[in-house]
Design a protein around this motif. Structure first.
Motif, PDB file in Angstrom:
ATOM      1  N   MET A 170       0.831  -1.181  -0.076  1.00  0.00           N
ATOM      2  CA  MET A 170       0.146  -0.031   0.010  1.00  0.00           C
ATOM      3  C   MET A 170       0.570   1.281  -0.097  1.00  0.00           C
ATOM      4  O   MET A 170       0.714   2.245  -0.854  1.00  0.00           O
ATOM      5  N   TYR A 171       1.957   1.243   0.910  1.00  0.00           N
ATOM      6  CA  TYR A 171       2.903   2.438   1.071  1.00  0.00           C
ATOM      7  C   TYR A 171       3.519   2.655  -0.281  1.00  0.00           C
ATOM      8  O   TYR A 171       3.461   3.660  -0.843  1.00  0.00           O
ATOM      9  N   TYR A 172       4.126   1.617  -0.839  1.00  0.00           N
ATOM     10  CA  TYR A 172       4.737   1.540  -2.039  1.00  0.00           C
ATOM     11  C   TYR A 172       3.984   2.362  -3.173  1.00  0.00           C
ATOM     12  O   TYR A 172       4.142   3.016  -4.281  1.00  0.00           O
ATOM     13  N   LYS A 173       2.661   1.513  -3.399  1.00  0.00           N
ATOM     14  CA  LYS A 173       1.624   2.093  -4.437  1.00  0.00           C
ATOM     15  C   LYS A 173       1.530   3.581  -4.313  1.00  0.00           C
ATOM     16  O   LYS A 173       1.181   4.151  -5.694  1.00  0.00           O
ATOM     17  N   ILE A 174       1.035   3.905  -3.368  1.00  0.00           N
ATOM     18  CA  ILE A 174       0.732   5.297  -2.852  1.00  0.00           C
ATOM     19  C   ILE A 174       1.731   6.312  -3.422  1.00  0.00           C
ATOM     20  O   ILE A 174       1.412   7.345  -4.059  1.00  0.00           O
TER      21      ILE A 174
END
Length: 202
Positions: A170-174
């Motif tokens: 989630m962190y990486y994609k956002i």
């Protein structure tokens, strides 16, 4: 399967998504002159517009499907004490597996038959981190969750490892893929050429 545990675990995903989205907005504001960015014209009006356009779909996908994913994980993974050695190995093996599965499925979503389920993701010209889950239900499971959790489910990794890996994804994609201030310009390049940046990690 404890219902309170399910709610607690899904709440971690929901709250983390909302916090990461908020931090992304703060980063955009801090790095820009009232949201005027160099990489494309992106104003405060655009932020308000994109949030008002996407918030219903995003929140439904976030609240409903996070709960369902946690239910699936708890049903599939036997409750046990965490084994740091085994679970770390599971996580390490799952890193290239996540990339491979995401690449294959993302390619699949760009084929003629499956693009209908991926089209919503390409509607936004100026997405922000919050818009990560602006997609079809089919895509939420197959492209957002399945690549991240499939390997861990096969290896029966501890549920906490699964949640940590979901949060990292989630962190990486956002921050790295969808945010307009990502130095990777992942989403911009992908919008210009649908065959570019199909992969997950760069």
């Amino acid at each position: 399967m404890n219902k309170l545990t399910i709610i607690y675990q899904s709440s971690i995903i929901i709250i983390s998504y909302l916090l990461l989205s908020f931090v992304d907005l703060l980063r955009i504001y801090k790095k820009s002159d009232r949201f005027l960015l160099d990489n494309y014209d992106f104003t405060l009006y655009d932020v308000v517009t994109v949030i008002s356009q996407t918030y219903k779909k995003v929140l439904i996908n976030l609240f409903v499907h996070s709960y369902i994913i946690i239910l699936i994980l708890n049903y599939h993974i036997t409750e046990r004490d965490i084994n740091y050695y085994y679970d770390t190995i599971c996580l390490i093996i799952n890193i290239p597996l996540t990339h491979l599965i995401y690449f294959i499925l993302h390619k699949l979503f760009h084929t003629e038959y499956f693009y209908e389920y991926h089209r919503l993701n390409h509607e936004l010209e100026n997405p922000i981190g919050f818009c990560l889950l602006y997609c079809s239900t089919f895509e939420v499971y197959l492209l957002n969750y399945l690549p991240i959790i499939l390997g861990l489910m096969i290896f029966k990794a501890h549920i906490n490892i699964c949640i940590i890996w979901i949060l990292y994804g989630m962190y990486y994609k956002i921050f790295k893929m969808v945010s307009p201030i990502s130095n990777l310009n992942f989403y911009k390049k992908h919008m210009r050429d649908l065959n570019t940046n199909i992969r997950l990690f760069i």
